[in-house]
Each structure stands twice: as structure tokens, then as C-alpha cells.
Motif scaffolding. Structure first.
Motif, PDB file in Angstrom:
ATOM      1  N   ALA A 137       0.818  -1.216   0.000  1.00 31.68           N
ATOM      2  CA  ALA A 137       0.000   0.000   0.000  1.00 31.68           C
ATOM      3  C   ALA A 137       0.852   1.268   0.000  1.00 31.68           C
ATOM      4  O   ALA A 137       0.362   2.351  -0.336  1.00 31.68           O
ATOM      5  N   THR A 138       2.130   1.151   0.381  1.00 32.16           N
ATOM      6  CA  THR A 138       3.018   2.321   0.414  1.00 32.16           C
ATOM      7  C   THR A 138       3.857   2.432  -0.859  1.00 32.16           C
ATOM      8  O   THR A 138       4.611   3.403  -1.000  1.00 32.16           O
ATOM      9  N   TRP A 139       3.774   1.439  -1.739  1.00 34.06           N
ATOM     10  CA  TRP A 139       4.558   1.468  -2.971  1.00 34.06           C
ATOM     11  C   TRP A 139       3.784   2.259  -4.022  1.00 34.06           C
ATOM     12  O   TRP A 139       2.858   1.735  -4.641  1.00 34.06           O
ATOM     13  N   GLN A 140       4.159   3.490  -4.229  1.00 34.25           N
ATOM     14  CA  GLN A 140       3.398   4.377  -5.097  1.00 34.25           C
ATOM     15  C   GLN A 140       4.139   4.716  -6.384  1.00 34.25           C
ATOM     16  O   GLN A 140       4.132   5.851  -6.825  1.00 34.25           O
ATOM     17  N   GLY A 141       4.812   3.758  -6.968  1.00 37.71           N
ATOM     18  CA  GLY A 141       5.414   3.975  -8.273  1.00 37.71           C
ATOM     19  C   GLY A 141       6.874   4.355  -8.262  1.00 37.71           C
ATOM     20  O   GLY A 141       7.565   4.158  -9.259  1.00 37.71           O
ATOM     21  N   GLY A 142       7.366   4.942  -7.179  1.00 37.44           N
ATOM     22  CA  GLY A 142       8.768   5.312  -7.127  1.00 37.44           C
ATOM     23  C   GLY A 142       9.647   4.133  -6.757  1.00 37.44           C
ATOM     24  O   GLY A 142       9.151   3.066  -6.363  1.00 37.44           O
ATOM     25  N   PRO A 143      10.960   4.282  -6.877  1.00 37.12           N
ATOM     26  CA  PRO A 143      11.858   3.190  -6.493  1.00 37.12           C
ATOM     27  C   PRO A 143      11.769   2.891  -5.005  1.00 37.12           C
ATOM     28  O   PRO A 143      11.455   3.762  -4.197  1.00 37.12           O
ATOM     29  N   ILE A 144      12.036   1.669  -4.651  1.00 40.52           N
ATOM     30  CA  ILE A 144      12.107   1.251  -3.255  1.00 40.52           C
ATOM     31  C   ILE A 144      13.505   0.718  -2.980  1.00 40.52           C
ATOM     32  O   ILE A 144      14.180   0.216  -3.882  1.00 40.52           O
ATOM     33  N   ASP A 145      13.930   0.844  -1.754  1.00 39.49           N
ATOM     34  CA  ASP A 145      15.197   0.269  -1.318  1.00 39.49           C
ATOM     35  C   ASP A 145      14.891  -1.122  -0.760  1.00 39.49           C
ATOM     36  O   ASP A 145      14.186  -1.250   0.251  1.00 39.49           O
ATOM     37  N   ALA A 146      15.407  -2.169  -1.397  1.00 40.26           N
ATOM     38  CA  ALA A 146      15.064  -3.540  -1.008  1.00 40.26           C
ATOM     39  C   ALA A 146      15.419  -3.816   0.443  1.00 40.26           C
ATOM     40  O   ALA A 146      14.653  -4.452   1.166  1.00 40.26           O
ATOM     41  N   GLY A 147      16.573  -3.352   0.884  1.00 42.80           N
ATOM     42  CA  GLY A 147      16.989  -3.605   2.262  1.00 42.80           C
ATOM     43  C   GLY A 147      16.083  -2.929   3.268  1.00 42.80           C
ATOM     44  O   GLY A 147      15.712  -3.523   4.284  1.00 42.80           O
ATOM     45  N   GLU A 148      15.722  -1.686   3.011  1.00 45.50           N
ATOM     46  CA  GLU A 148      14.844  -0.968   3.929  1.00 45.50           C
ATOM     47  C   GLU A 148      13.456  -1.602   3.972  1.00 45.50           C
ATOM     48  O   GLU A 148      12.861  -1.750   5.040  1.00 45.50           O
ATOM     49  N   ARG A 420       1.750  -9.840  -7.178  1.00 50.10           N
ATOM     50  CA  ARG A 420       1.294  -8.456  -7.271  1.00 50.10           C
ATOM     51  C   ARG A 420       2.200  -7.574  -8.126  1.00 50.10           C
ATOM     52  O   ARG A 420       1.728  -6.587  -8.704  1.00 50.10           O
ATOM     53  N   TYR A 421       3.503  -7.915  -8.186  1.00 51.82           N
ATOM     54  CA  TYR A 421       4.448  -6.996  -8.814  1.00 51.82           C
ATOM     55  C   TYR A 421       5.500  -7.728  -9.654  1.00 51.82           C
ATOM     56  O   TYR A 421       5.828  -8.881  -9.392  1.00 51.82           O
ATOM     57  N   ARG A 422       5.999  -6.975 -10.615  1.00 50.92           N
ATOM     58  CA  ARG A 422       7.277  -7.305 -11.248  1.00 50.92           C
ATOM     59  C   ARG A 422       8.293  -6.316 -10.692  1.00 50.92           C
ATOM     60  O   ARG A 422       8.025  -5.117 -10.621  1.00 50.92           O
ATOM     61  N   LEU A 423       9.429  -6.802 -10.260  1.00 51.35           N
ATOM     62  CA  LEU A 423      10.466  -5.938  -9.711  1.00 51.35           C
ATOM     63  C   LEU A 423      11.546  -5.718 -10.764  1.00 51.35           C
ATOM     64  O   LEU A 423      12.119  -6.675 -11.285  1.00 51.35           O
ATOM     65  N   ASP A 424      11.809  -4.453 -11.087  1.00 51.86           N
ATOM     66  CA  ASP A 424      12.841  -4.102 -12.061  1.00 51.86           C
ATOM     67  C   ASP A 424      14.005  -3.430 -11.345  1.00 51.86           C
ATOM     68  O   ASP A 424      13.801  -2.606 -10.431  1.00 51.86           O
ATOM     69  N   PRO A 444      23.002  -0.040  -1.568  1.00 52.13           N
ATOM     70  CA  PRO A 444      21.545  -0.170  -1.613  1.00 52.13           C
ATOM     71  C   PRO A 444      21.083  -0.769  -2.938  1.00 52.13           C
ATOM     72  O   PRO A 444      21.626  -0.456  -3.998  1.00 52.13           O
ATOM     73  N   ILE A 445      20.086  -1.646  -2.856  1.00 57.02           N
ATOM     74  CA  ILE A 445      19.489  -2.239  -4.052  1.00 57.02           C
ATOM     75  C   ILE A 445      18.170  -1.512  -4.310  1.00 57.02           C
ATOM     76  O   ILE A 445      17.192  -1.705  -3.589  1.00 57.02           O
ATOM     77  N   LEU A 446      18.174  -0.655  -5.326  1.00 57.30           N
ATOM     78  CA  LEU A 446      16.976   0.101  -5.667  1.00 57.30           C
ATOM     79  C   LEU A 446      16.180  -0.652  -6.724  1.00 57.30           C
ATOM     80  O   LEU A 446      16.716  -1.077  -7.754  1.00 57.30           O
ATOM     81  N   LEU A 447      14.897  -0.835  -6.436  1.00 61.89           N
ATOM     82  CA  LEU A 447      14.008  -1.600  -7.311  1.00 61.89           C
ATOM     83  C   LEU A 447      12.795  -0.757  -7.654  1.00 61.89           C
ATOM     84  O   LEU A 447      12.329   0.060  -6.842  1.00 61.89           O
ATOM     85  N   ARG A 448      12.263  -0.991  -8.850  1.00 67.82           N
ATOM     86  CA  ARG A 448      11.029  -0.329  -9.255  1.00 67.82           C
ATOM     87  C   ARG A 448       9.919  -1.371  -9.303  1.00 67.82           C
ATOM     88  O   ARG A 448       9.939  -2.260 -10.151  1.00 67.82           O
ATOM     89  N   PRO A 449       8.953  -1.318  -8.372  1.00 72.47           N
ATOM     90  CA  PRO A 449       7.854  -2.288  -8.413  1.00 72.47           C
ATOM     91  C   PRO A 449       6.811  -1.892  -9.472  1.00 72.47           C
ATOM     92  O   PRO A 449       6.268  -0.790  -9.440  1.00 72.47           O
ATOM     93  N   VAL A 450       6.569  -2.806 -10.407  1.00 70.75           N
ATOM     94  CA  VAL A 450       5.611  -2.568 -11.497  1.00 70.75           C
ATOM     95  C   VAL A 450       4.393  -3.449 -11.241  1.00 70.75           C
ATOM     96  O   VAL A 450       4.502  -4.674 -11.267  1.00 70.75           O
ATOM     97  N   PRO A 451       3.211  -2.846 -10.953  1.00 73.90           N
ATOM     98  CA  PRO A 451       2.028  -3.683 -10.684  1.00 73.90           C
ATOM     99  C   PRO A 451       1.665  -4.556 -11.877  1.00 73.90           C
ATOM    100  O   PRO A 451       1.775  -4.127 -13.038  1.00 73.90           O
ATOM    101  N   LEU A 452       1.274  -5.779 -11.600  1.00 72.78           N
ATOM    102  CA  LEU A 452       0.842  -6.692 -12.657  1.00 72.78           C
ATOM    103  C   LEU A 452      -0.623  -6.426 -12.978  1.00 72.78           C
ATOM    104  O   LEU A 452      -1.443  -6.115 -12.101  1.00 72.78           O
ATOM    105  N   ALA A 453      -0.946  -6.566 -14.236  1.00 76.48           N
ATOM    106  CA  ALA A 453      -2.336  -6.330 -14.661  1.00 76.48           C
ATOM    107  C   ALA A 453      -3.246  -7.392 -14.068  1.00 76.48           C
ATOM    108  O   ALA A 453      -2.870  -8.545 -13.921  1.00 76.48           O
TER     109      ALA A 453
END
Length: 453
Positions: A137-148, A420-424, A444-453
Motif C-alpha cells: 500500500a506504500t509502494w506508489q510507483g517510485g523506487p524502493i530500497d530492497a533492504g529498507e 502483485r508486482y514485477r520488480l525491475d 543499496p538495491i533500488l528496485l522499481r515495483p511494477v504492478p501486474l495487470a
């Protein structure tokens, strides 16, 4: 055979373990401190799986063969008790399960075993799935830090199953920072030539004492609430710890607090590290996510996995096992030799610290085909026998008491992610390894979560 009139044959004198060349006055201290995961593993690979390493005046024997690891951890565990490294951990958790040996350890292990019985796994699965939903619910399109993100998820899961409460963002971040900083300082203390008493205000002691105060303030308040109203307790791990077995005498408050600190600290750091690497693997190997979805859909439909589903999800289990092989959160395990011993044809002198290099065993080309590659299929079908050389949770009597909980938590989190997601990957540059208390990424491992259709 002794011939009459002759002297008995002298006893066979075993050779000492060959010493790794070089090192100078400080021995291999700097190399060990810089890369405690890969330095002993490389030395072991070059010297047959057993080698002597010098840390200043102290001699350490490293082993990287599963047969020798079984001797130390299983067959002759009484001769190789926990020692210096675990005592250092006791500076934070007191006489908790991870820092004790002998009769005290046996009594505590017996008392805590019911807390991890199989019928509690369903609650863990449900808690993990709910926490994953909160994270999404907090993943709003921006990159996420996998470790955090992994740390946030892991600490909320342990808060739910241990305390039946939601750990909010601010306090969760404070605990993560405190425990991770403390564990890093404890690793420095493990290999330091000088161990100052805890009252001396050097940096490592300040971090240790601050973390102990942070943990005790929060967990002590929670414990006191439970002890004040024993009949109103939720049925969670803390309640089971307080209750014990029917014939167990009550534990004093400090002992309960020490075990609570142990469960809290150990219950999220290693799991958070493993989940960080699993998120990286999903981004680096998109075909793995596809295969996980294909396996899970006919078994689960839209629901989350429960413990009874695991036998029908062998690929998911293999992905977790292969991640733990390639990136074992606990990469070294220390024991102290209590009496002179014969290990692999070499003499181990009493008082010697023996380090089992899990990293070396998990990446040995003598045990694994293409050991540096991520190949979960190696644990499927006939390859399942390779599990005998896996020890991410140790072996023997000190095997992690929560190993089945950790495996299930990782499978539930993994399947929630891929459904729910593809991680890029945001950055394509390779991610290296950093040997902290756990085996962490070197950036840091920065990932972009892409919601699956």
C-alpha cells in the motif's frame, strides 16, 4: 603390537593445522575484518577445507568442509561449545538462548520449544501476508530500497507473531537502526585484539549499551503489561514463553526479558537479509518470478499459502533454499574447542576458536556445480539430496529454533511479491557482498515495483 621386553610404541602425535602464510604482526586481522565472509572461504578453497588463521596472537582454525562441520556441530558438539563470539552477543541479550551453553541452554531450549510448534505456523503465514499487503500500500510507483523494505516487513512480522501488536514506522525504524548498528559493533568486538569492559565508553561499548537500553525499554514495558494481567494474554509467542511447559517453574522477569530480546533481535535481522536477496533475485532473474506464479496459481488461486500448501510448492521452497545457499545470512559460525581433539587428522588444541565457514561450504565447487550461479532447480527431483550440504540455520543441537518459521515467512513473502508486482532493477551495475553480522549487499538495491495487470 608390543613385543615382550620392548618399549611400547610412542603415541602418535598429530600435526597442527597448517597455518595460512603471511599476515605480519597483526596476522590476518585486517583481511578478516575487511571480508569475514570471503577471506576464510578463499583460503579454505586453496588449502583443502581446513586452515589456521592468525588474529594477532590468537589462532583460529577455519573449516569449510561439510564432514568437518558435522564433527564440530553434531558428532562432537560437547567438545565444541559456543564460546567467545556468543558471549559477546550476550552483552546485548543477556543469558538468552543464543548466548548460553550447558544446562542453562538446555532448560531454556526445552521451555521455548512449544512456542515454535507446528500449529503456530498458520498464524505466522496470515501475519506475513497481511504485513506484505500493508507494505504494498506504500509502494506508489517510485523506487524502493530492497533492504529498507525487507527490514520494515520483517520487524512488523516479528512484532505480530511475538507481541500481537503492530510496530509503527517510527519505532520500527529505531529498532532496526539500533540492532543493526549494535550487531555491526559486536562483529568488530569479536575480532578485536582488545575487549574493553562494557563500562569503558569506547564506540563499540556505547553502541552495545544503547541497543540494550532501547530493546529493554520497549520490550520490558510490553513484558510488564503481560505479567500484570496474565489471564488477558493473546496466544502469541510471548504468551507461550511466559507460560512454558506445564512442569516448568516460572522464569524471573529478567530471564524472560533476555529471551524476548533474543527472539526479537534474531527474528528479524537474518530474515530481513534473506528477503533483501530474494527481492534482488526476482529483479535479476525475471524468469524465476514467472515460474513461481505458474506453480502457485493452480495450488492457491487468489489466497495466500498456508503451511499445508508447502509440499505442493516445491519450486518456491527451492528458490528460498538456493537464495540461502548463495547468500547465507549467517556466513560464519564460531565454536571454542574445550579439549584437545583430532579433526580431519589434525590436532585442535584446547581453547582454539573454530570457525565453520558456511559461505565456503555453500560455494564450494567440490560440492556444487556452478556454485556462483543461482540455480534453484538443483534442489528439485533427484537433486534434492544436495540439501545435506546446506546449513543456513546451522546443524545439530544449536540449529535455529525458528528455522521452519523463517522458511514459511520467506515463501509467503516471496509469493505475495510475484503475484502483485514485477520488480525491475533501477541500476544494472553488479551488487557485491559485504560481510556484516549478516551477509548484506555492498550498496543499496533500488528496485522499481511494477504492478501486474
Amino acid at each position: 603390537m608390543t613385543v615382550a621386553g620392548s618399549k611400547p610404541a610412542p603415541p602418535v602425535t598429530l600435526p597442527d593445522v597448517p597455518a595460512l602464510p603471511g599476515g605480519g604482526l597483526l596476522g590476518h586481522l585486517r583481511a578478516m575484518a575487511a571480508a569475514p565472509h570471503s577471506f576464510p572461504a578463499a583460503a579454505l578453497q586453496a588449502h583443502g577445507g581446513i586452515i589456521g588463521i592468525r588474529i594477532g596472537p590468537r589462532r583460529v582454525v577455519a573449516i569449510g568442509r561439510p564432514d568437518l562441520a558435522r564433527e564440530v556441530l553434531v558428532t562432537r558438539a560437547d567438545r565444541y561449545p559456543r564460546g567467545r563470539i556468543n558471549r559477546n552477543l550476550g552483552a546485548v541479550i543477556g543469558d538468552g538462548l543464543l548466548a548460553t551453553e550447558g544446562d542453562l541452554w538446555r532448560a531454556r531450549r526445552r521451555r521455548m520449544q512449544p512456542s515454535f510448534r507446528a500449529d503456530r505456523l498458520g498464524a505466522l503465514a496470515a501475519t506475513t501476508d497481511a504485513v506484505m499487503g500493508d507494505a504494498f500500500a506504500t509502494w506508489q510507483g517510485g523506487p524502493i530500497d530492497a533492504g529498507e523494505e525487507a527490514a520494515r516487513i520483517a520487524i512488523r512480522v516479528i512484532g505480530g507473531v511475538l507481541l500481537s501488536r503492530r510496530i509503527e514506522e517510527g519505532e520500527g525504524s529505531a529498532f532496526v537502526a539500533a540492532v543493526q548498528d549494535c550487531l555491526a559493533q559486536l562483529m568488530r568486538r569479536n575480532w578485536s585484539l582488545i575487549r574493553w569492559p562494557l563500562w569503558v565508553p569506547v564506540p563499540v561499548n556505547r553502541a552495545v549499551n544503547a541497543t540494550r537500553r532501547t530493546l529493554e525499554a520497549f520490550l520490558g514495558e510490553e513484558l510488564d503489561r503481560r505479567l500484570a494481567a496474565p489471564d488477558a494474554q493473546p496466544d502469541d509467542l510471548l504468551a507461550a514463553l511466559i507460560r512454558g511447559r506445564p512442569d516448568d517453574p516460572p522464569l524471573p522477569r529478567q530471564a524472560l526479558l533476555n529471551e524476548l530480546k533474543t527472539l526479537f533481535a534474531a527474528g528479524f535481522e537474518t530474515t530481513a537479509t534473506a528477503l533483501t536477496w530474494l527481492m534482488y533475485i526476482l529483479a535479476h532473474h525475471p524468469g524465476v518470478a514467472d515460474a513461481l506464479r505458474d506453480e502457485a496459481l493452480p495450488v492457491l488461486g487468489d489466497r495466500a499459502p498456508m503451511p499445508a500448501d508447502l509440499p505442493r510448492l516445491p519450486y518456491a521452497a527451492a528458490v528460498v533454499e538456493e537464495a540461502m545457499r548463495l547468500f547465507p545470512p549467517v556466513y560464519n559460525m564460531g565454536r571454542d574447542c574445550a579439549a584437545d581433539d583430532d579433526l580431519g587428522g589434525f590436532r585442535i588444541r584446547a581453547g582454539t576458536t573454530v570457525v565453520v565457514s558456511i559461505f565456503a561450504i555453500h560455494r564450494s565447487p567440490d560440492l556444487w556445480e556452478a556454485p556462483e550461479q543461482f540455480r534453484p532447480d538443483r534442489f528439485l527431483g533427484a537433486g534434492a539430496a544436495a540439501r545435506r550440504n546446506l546449513l543456513p540455520y546451522a546443524w545439530g543441537r544449536h540449529q535455529c529454533i525458528g528455522n521452519h518459521f523463517a522458511d514459511l515467512e520467506l515463501v509467503v513473502a516471496l509469493l505475495a511479491l510475484v503475484r502483485r508486482y514485477r520488480l525491475d532493477l533501477v541500476e544494472e551495475a553488479p551488487v557485491g557482498l559485504r560481510g556484516r553480522t549478516t551477509l548484506a549487499p555492498d550498496r543499496p538495491i533500488l528496485l522499481r515495483p511494477v504492478p501486474l495487470a
